[in-house]
Design an enzyme around this catalytic site. Structure first.
Site, PDB file in Angstrom:
ATOM      1  N   THR A 180       0.758  -1.151   0.292  1.00 30.53           N
ATOM      2  CA  THR A 180       0.048   0.126  -0.008  1.00 30.53           C
ATOM      3  C   THR A 180       0.791   1.225  -0.067  1.00 30.53           C
ATOM      4  OG1 THR A 180      -1.818   1.166   1.044  1.00 30.53           O
ATOM      5  CG2 THR A 180      -0.228   0.030   2.529  1.00 30.53           C
ATOM      6  N   ASN A 181       0.461   2.604   0.329  1.00 28.25           N
ATOM      7  CA  ASN A 181       1.066   3.550   0.342  1.00 28.25           C
ATOM      8  C   ASN A 181       0.662   4.619   1.550  1.00 28.25           C
ATOM      9  OD1 ASN A 181      -0.998   5.395  -0.724  1.00 28.25           O
ATOM     10  ND2 ASN A 181      -0.714   4.190  -2.448  1.00 28.25           N
ATOM     11  N   ARG A 182       1.159   5.959   1.662  1.00 24.34           N
ATOM     12  CA  ARG A 182       0.754   6.595   2.777  1.00 24.34           C
ATOM     13  C   ARG A 182      -0.289   7.498   2.898  1.00 24.34           C
ATOM     14  NH1 ARG A 182       5.197   6.977   6.242  1.00 24.34           N
ATOM     15  NH2 ARG A 182       7.257   6.603   5.426  1.00 24.34           N
ATOM     16  N   SER A 183      -1.222   7.237   1.729  1.00 23.92           N
ATOM     17  CA  SER A 183      -2.319   8.185   1.448  1.00 23.92           C
ATOM     18  C   SER A 183      -3.341   7.968   2.707  1.00 23.92           C
ATOM     19  CB  SER A 183      -3.168   7.772   0.376  1.00 23.92           C
ATOM     20  OG  SER A 183      -4.450   8.276   0.283  1.00 23.92           O
ATOM     21  N   ALA A 212      -4.886   7.507  -4.111  1.00 24.95           N
ATOM     22  CA  ALA A 212      -3.749   6.959  -4.358  1.00 24.95           C
ATOM     23  C   ALA A 212      -3.443   5.517  -4.736  1.00 24.95           C
ATOM     24  CB  ALA A 212      -2.784   7.315  -3.243  1.00 24.95           C
TER      25      ALA A 212
END
Ligand code: CTP
Ligand code: CA
Length: 214
Positions: free
Chosen positions: A21-24, A88
């Site tokens: 995943t990512n930091r969104s 994101a």
């Protein structure tokens, strides 16, 4: 207007207990959905996993992966007047999802990743969308030049560009500082709370939609 908003990160499964995943945080997309609803528009929020409360008066469609978000947008975009892509989306997912938890064996582990579908990039061509189209551009360098390329390539009426390398703004923050990149001009919005920026951006999108005549 009927408006579709995508928000949040996506989760790309690796095995039954792990994902990429990512930091969104989803905050910018939720602020946009809230501002549209408060301005009297009918909103469908297609969101990856977040800890946020769904804004009042907003229809909610939760998804996990980029593939699920793609299918949700494909199903609903046809009846929308405007669409804002704040999610994101993971650009790559594991090539295969292991049915069992991956055990640790060697000293290193190499993952094979494959591209996910570009949802925003499919809207004009594949989905045949003719309404007002707004994307985001998350950049760590060459903010304006990269945003202009995305505006053109994805057929957007507006790209909201943010420098995600700046500490305290953008990803995972309550604040943001953005450039509104239109085909013919650029507007810089000073750093502010996402909840203050969103109503301003909504008014710009209302203006674009009026120009388009829908
Ligand atoms: N986007 C999308 N589907 C994807 C990737 C991105 O809908 N698979 C959308 C995002 O929601 C955003 C815009 O496209 O509105 C730009 O996302 P960004 O990650 O900044 O750009 P990419 O086109 O993915 O290019 P890169 O990450 O290589 O800069
Ligand atoms: Ca990307």
């Amino acid at each position: 207007m009927r408006v579709l908003v995508t928000a949040g990160p996506t989760r790309e499964a690796l095995d039954p207990v792990r994902y990429l995943t990512n930091r969104s945080s989803g905050k910018m997309g939720y602020a946009m959905a809230d501002a549209f609803a408060r301005a009297g528009h009918q909103v469908l929020l297609v969101s990856g996993p977040t800890v946020l409360v769904v804004p009042e008066g907003v229809d909610f469609l939760p998804v996990e992966s980029a593939a699920e978000m793609f299918e949700a947008v494909k199903r609903h975009i046809g009846r929308m007047d405007a669409a804002v892509f704040a999610a994101a989306v993971a650009d790559y997912r594991p090539a295969a999802v292991s049915e069992q938890k991956i055990k640790k064996t060697g000293e290193t582990l190499t993952l094979e990743l494959v591209r996910t579908p570009d949802i925003l990039g499919s809207v004009r061509g594949e989905f045949g969308f003719t309404g007002t189209l707004v994307g985001f551009a998350a950049e760590t360098e060459n903010l304006l030049a990269n945003a202009r390329i995305k505006l053109e390539r994805k057929g957007c009426d507006l790209v909201i560009a943010n420098d995600v390398s700046k500490p305290g703004i953008g990803f995972d923050s309550d604040r943001n500082e953005v450039l509104l990149v239109f085909p013919e001009h650029v507007e810089a919005l000073p750093e502010d709370e996402k909840h203050h920026l969103a109503p301003h951006i909504v008014r710009e999108i209302e203006r674009l939609a009026a120009e388009r005549g829908r």
